[in-house]
Design an enzyme around this catalytic site. Sequence first.
Site, PDB file in Angstrom:
ATOM      1  N   ASN A   7       0.872  -1.180   0.000  1.00 16.67           N
ATOM      2  CA  ASN A   7       0.000   0.000   0.000  1.00 16.67           C
ATOM      3  C   ASN A   7       0.908   1.229   0.000  1.00 16.67           C
ATOM      4  O   ASN A   7       1.470   1.592   1.031  1.00 16.67           O
ATOM      5  CB  ASN A   7      -0.889  -0.042   1.246  1.00 16.67           C
ATOM      6  CG  ASN A   7      -1.868   1.121   1.292  1.00 16.67           C
ATOM      7  OD1 ASN A   7      -1.823   2.030   0.458  1.00 16.67           O
ATOM      8  ND2 ASN A   7      -2.751   1.104   2.268  1.00 16.67           N
ATOM      9  N   ARG A  90      -2.597  -2.190  -3.435  1.00 11.64           N
ATOM     10  CA  ARG A  90      -3.819  -1.424  -3.214  1.00 11.64           C
ATOM     11  C   ARG A  90      -3.805  -0.224  -4.171  1.00 11.64           C
ATOM     12  O   ARG A  90      -2.815   0.519  -4.216  1.00 11.64           O
ATOM     13  CB  ARG A  90      -3.875  -0.937  -1.772  1.00 11.64           C
ATOM     14  CG  ARG A  90      -5.091  -0.094  -1.540  1.00 11.64           C
ATOM     15  CD  ARG A  90      -4.983   0.726  -0.299  1.00 11.64           C
ATOM     16  NE  ARG A  90      -6.114   1.622  -0.244  1.00 11.64           N
ATOM     17  CZ  ARG A  90      -6.075   2.827   0.293  1.00 11.64           C
ATOM     18  NH1 ARG A  90      -4.967   3.279   0.823  1.00 11.64           N
ATOM     19  NH2 ARG A  90      -7.137   3.576   0.303  1.00 11.64           N
ATOM     20  N   HIS A 179     -13.137   2.236   0.450  1.00 11.69           N
ATOM     21  CA  HIS A 179     -13.065   1.169   1.465  1.00 11.69           C
ATOM     22  C   HIS A 179     -13.598  -0.160   0.917  1.00 11.69           C
ATOM     23  O   HIS A 179     -14.051  -1.014   1.673  1.00 11.69           O
ATOM     24  CB  HIS A 179     -13.879   1.498   2.748  1.00 11.69           C
ATOM     25  CG  HIS A 179     -13.301   2.583   3.586  1.00 11.69           C
ATOM     26  ND1 HIS A 179     -14.095   3.458   4.293  1.00 11.69           N
ATOM     27  CD2 HIS A 179     -12.034   2.938   3.855  1.00 11.69           C
ATOM     28  CE1 HIS A 179     -13.334   4.307   4.959  1.00 11.69           C
ATOM     29  NE2 HIS A 179     -12.070   4.011   4.697  1.00 11.69           N
ATOM     30  N   ARG A 237     -12.926  14.539   8.638  1.00 10.53           N
ATOM     31  CA  ARG A 237     -13.752  14.961   7.491  1.00 10.53           C
ATOM     32  C   ARG A 237     -15.173  15.285   7.932  1.00 10.53           C
ATOM     33  O   ARG A 237     -15.736  14.584   8.769  1.00 10.53           O
ATOM     34  CB  ARG A 237     -13.811  13.866   6.430  1.00 10.53           C
ATOM     35  CG  ARG A 237     -12.492  13.555   5.768  1.00 10.53           C
ATOM     36  CD  ARG A 237     -12.700  12.572   4.610  1.00 10.53           C
ATOM     37  NE  ARG A 237     -11.423  12.088   4.113  1.00 10.53           N
ATOM     38  CZ  ARG A 237     -11.077  10.798   4.062  1.00 10.53           C
ATOM     39  NH1 ARG A 237     -11.914   9.859   4.438  1.00 10.53           N
ATOM     40  NH2 ARG A 237      -9.888  10.452   3.613  1.00 10.53           N
ATOM     41  N   GLU A 379      -8.219  -5.943   5.315  1.00 16.27           N
ATOM     42  CA  GLU A 379      -8.125  -5.467   3.930  1.00 16.27           C
ATOM     43  C   GLU A 379      -6.951  -6.098   3.197  1.00 16.27           C
ATOM     44  O   GLU A 379      -7.040  -6.419   2.008  1.00 16.27           O
ATOM     45  CB  GLU A 379      -8.031  -3.938   3.919  1.00 16.27           C
ATOM     46  CG  GLU A 379      -9.284  -3.308   4.515  1.00 16.27           C
ATOM     47  CD  GLU A 379      -9.191  -1.817   4.702  1.00 16.27           C
ATOM     48  OE1 GLU A 379      -9.219  -1.111   3.699  1.00 16.27           O
ATOM     49  OE2 GLU A 379      -9.100  -1.352   5.855  1.00 16.27           O
TER      50      GLU A 379
END
Length: 392
Positions: A7, A90, A179, A237, A379
């Site tokens: 990643n 990823r 996601h 956020r 993940e």
Amino acid sequence: MKILVINAGSSSLKYQLIEMENEAAIAKGIVERIGQKCSTLMHKGSKNVTFDDLVIPTHTEAVKTVLDALLSSEYGVIKSVSEISAVGHRVVHGGEDFSESVLLTEEAMVKIAGNTDLAPLHQPANIIGIRACQAVMPNVPHAGIFDTTFHATIPDYAYMYAVAYDDYKSYRLRRYGFHGTSHMFIAGECKKLLGGDKNLVICHLGNGASISAVKGGKCIDTSMGLTPLEGLMMGTRSGDIDTAAVDYLCDKTGLSVKGVIDYLNKKCGLLGVSGVSSDFRDLRKAIGEGNTRADLALWMFCYRIKKYIGSFAAALGGVDCIVFTGGIGENAALVRQRVMTGLEYLGVTFKNEVNDNPSGGIYKLSSGKTDVYIIPTNEELVIARETARLAF
Ligand code: ADP
């Protein structure tokens, strides 16, 4: 068979080496601050090996550092690089080009680069990471697993914004969702757990947070949009906000549009409302000490999750299982309790006493018609599984 999962960020490279026989991570770590004095953390079982103050100039050197460490006698995970059968990367954005994970051919790389304007901060870093790994390990298959592809099954009436249709077509202006690897992993776990494809609402609550509706094993809606800013309130956020507030804030603050979007991404959410932190653990402590703004921030966070659960139950035509995952979803009993209180009308009987003391791993928090589960996400394992499926 061992799969290396990568990643890559603009100045970091996270990795995990996964043994596919038992699907266990046999080593993981992160190279941070590439280009400056690095901090590199290697982790094998309970053993941490850190390299501070190394200067690693490029992502290619970072990949070499990771491989050297995996090979080193101190770390001792593999004896030869040939033990790594494939690399899974990823990739943030598949745009409308990718509805599945892919092997990273030159043609695929061109399409990935073509989606850079949809994720200008992350896609270039992902590409640099892929190129670095391909340079250092040219003889193994490399696969791209996208944050967006699990959401590729969302129907048009759900992914469209109500803008002029020509602008959707010209600019690919629509909702994509993110996601995806986490939502995909949880959907797979639910299928095993519940003995088939049920109507699922999956709440992935970490620093970033998103929620998705899954029917028949396919995603039919999700809370994030063109970018990860839309949807739930998050660590920093704002989530959903009236678009006209951007112009209003530009006028009031003198910030540019880009400046306001940066503010909405980095200074709002739990951090902005509480004035304490974006991290749930800090908020929990502050709430315990009577901080009312921290309490308000958490109520807002939970209220919005509850609203999305209700709307997704409507979209699904009823919900069989609600799942909590991600750092907050898996660990924050107070969040789960605030979200679930009042959802009895969905057929949920939520067990507060169980919620307060889950024993870790997959855990059922309900009795009654609709299930509520904690399911830890993984993940990297999805990326490794997808890579193995494509490469062999
Ligand atoms: P990311 O989106 O960066 O992957 P994570 O899924 O790791 O984020 O989630 C980070 C959030 O999870 C933080 O708000 C953190 O406080 C919370 N969290 C992580 N571990 C725990 C824990 N043991 N107890 C409570 N909250 C936790």
